[in-house]
Design a protein around this motif. Structure first.
Motif, PDB file in Angstrom:
ATOM      1  N   UNK A 199       8.836  -5.791  -6.556  1.00  0.00           N
ATOM      2  CA  UNK A 199       9.295  -5.245  -8.071  1.00  0.00           C
ATOM      3  C   UNK A 199       8.275  -4.301  -8.635  1.00  0.00           C
ATOM      4  N   UNK A 200       6.801  -4.594  -8.239  1.00  0.00           N
ATOM      5  CA  UNK A 200       6.084  -3.784  -9.073  1.00  0.00           C
ATOM      6  C   UNK A 200       5.975  -2.420  -8.319  1.00  0.00           C
ATOM      7  N   UNK A 201       6.155  -2.525  -6.998  1.00  0.00           N
ATOM      8  CA  UNK A 201       6.243  -1.123  -6.257  1.00  0.00           C
ATOM      9  C   UNK A 201       7.349  -0.259  -6.568  1.00  0.00           C
ATOM     10  N   UNK A 202       8.602  -0.767  -7.226  1.00  0.00           N
ATOM     11  CA  UNK A 202       9.712  -0.001  -7.679  1.00  0.00           C
ATOM     12  C   UNK A 202       9.316   0.990  -8.667  1.00  0.00           C
ATOM     13  N   UNK A 203       8.210   0.776  -9.480  1.00  0.00           N
ATOM     14  CA  UNK A 203       7.571   1.889 -10.218  1.00  0.00           C
ATOM     15  C   UNK A 203       7.052   3.127  -9.689  1.00  0.00           C
ATOM     16  N   UNK A 204       6.522   2.825  -8.541  1.00  0.00           N
ATOM     17  CA  UNK A 204       6.006   3.826  -7.544  1.00  0.00           C
ATOM     18  C   UNK A 204       6.930   4.680  -6.698  1.00  0.00           C
ATOM     19  N   UNK A 205       7.553   3.992  -5.849  1.00  0.00           N
ATOM     20  CA  UNK A 205       8.534   4.489  -5.167  1.00  0.00           C
ATOM     21  C   UNK A 205       9.727   3.456  -4.925  1.00  0.00           C
ATOM     22  N   UNK A 206      10.972   3.924  -4.982  1.00  0.00           N
ATOM     23  CA  UNK A 206      12.020   2.918  -4.889  1.00  0.00           C
ATOM     24  C   UNK A 206      12.206   2.360  -3.410  1.00  0.00           C
ATOM     25  N   UNK A 207      12.430   1.158  -3.392  1.00  0.00           N
ATOM     26  CA  UNK A 207      12.722   0.506  -2.141  1.00  0.00           C
ATOM     27  C   UNK A 207      13.782   1.240  -1.349  1.00  0.00           C
TER      28      UNK A 207
ATOM     29  N   UNK B 253       0.835  -1.365  -0.198  1.00  0.00           N
ATOM     30  CA  UNK B 253       0.014   0.036  -0.027  1.00  0.00           C
ATOM     31  C   UNK B 253       0.915   1.008   0.090  1.00  0.00           C
ATOM     32  N   UNK B 254       0.667   2.214  -0.798  1.00  0.00           N
ATOM     33  CA  UNK B 254       1.410   3.593  -1.135  1.00  0.00           C
ATOM     34  C   UNK B 254       0.155   4.445  -0.857  1.00  0.00           C
TER      35      UNK B 254
ATOM     36  N   UNK C  92      -3.431  -0.229  -4.156  1.00  0.00           N
ATOM     37  CA  UNK C  92      -2.553  -1.179  -3.549  1.00  0.00           C
ATOM     38  C   UNK C  92      -2.007  -2.353  -4.510  1.00  0.00           C
ATOM     39  N   UNK C  93      -1.012  -2.752  -4.622  1.00  0.00           N
ATOM     40  CA  UNK C  93      -0.401  -3.725  -5.336  1.00  0.00           C
ATOM     41  C   UNK C  93      -0.678  -4.915  -4.601  1.00  0.00           C
ATOM     42  N   UNK C  94      -1.390  -5.908  -5.506  1.00  0.00           N
ATOM     43  CA  UNK C  94      -1.557  -7.221  -4.704  1.00  0.00           C
ATOM     44  C   UNK C  94      -1.220  -8.476  -5.538  1.00  0.00           C
TER      45      UNK C  94
END
Length: 137
Positions: free
Chosen positions: A95-103, A60-61, A74-76
């Motif tokens: 990996x999918x979240x990297x497109x939103x905010x980098x880890x 969740x972002x 959210x990414x599920x």
């Protein structure tokens, strides 16, 4: 006496139903962190579904100024294979979240968990944090 017996059976049935309603998997929660400017907060919940055995991970972002999910979240991720590993589901979500905010940015701005009501505390008001009236220190 018969009326008392029926009353007891009715209570027992209600109790059994309430227990069944709470059965199932309980997700682990991990605070991922914030963006450097504090405009986005991210967290992850993950686990293995009760019954199917499928591992899942949800990220969740949240836009902290509007208290709403960022676009595309959210990414599920759910791996529909009981032999799949939980780490694989978490990796796909990351990996999918990297497109939103980098880890890396989230890792650099972790923040702290200031309060938390455990899911096993069924009597707790989910919208209120209780304060211990006697300090522990």
């Amino acid at each position: 006496m018969r009326m008392l017996f029926l009353f007891a059976v009715g209570l027992l049935a209600q109790f059994a139903t309430s227990i069944a309603a709470h059965a199932g998997d309980v997700a682990e929660l991990e605070i991922l962190g914030f963006t450097k400017d504090g405009s986005v907060f991210a967290f992850e919940e993950y686990g293995v579904q009760d019954g199917s055995g499928f591992p899942y991970a949800d990220r969740y972002y949240i836009d902290t100024s509007t208290d709403s999910f960022l676009k595309g979240t959210p990414i599920r991720v759910r791996l529909e294979d009981e032999n799949a590993k939980l780490d694989a589901a978490r990796l796909q979500a990351r990996q999918k979240g990297e497109a939103i905010v980098s880890q890396a940015e989230l890792d650099a701005n972790r923040g702290i968990t200031a309060g938390f009501n455990p899911v096993t505390e069924l009597s707790a008001d989910p919208h209120r944090m209780a304060v211990n009236p006697r300090p522990i220190f």
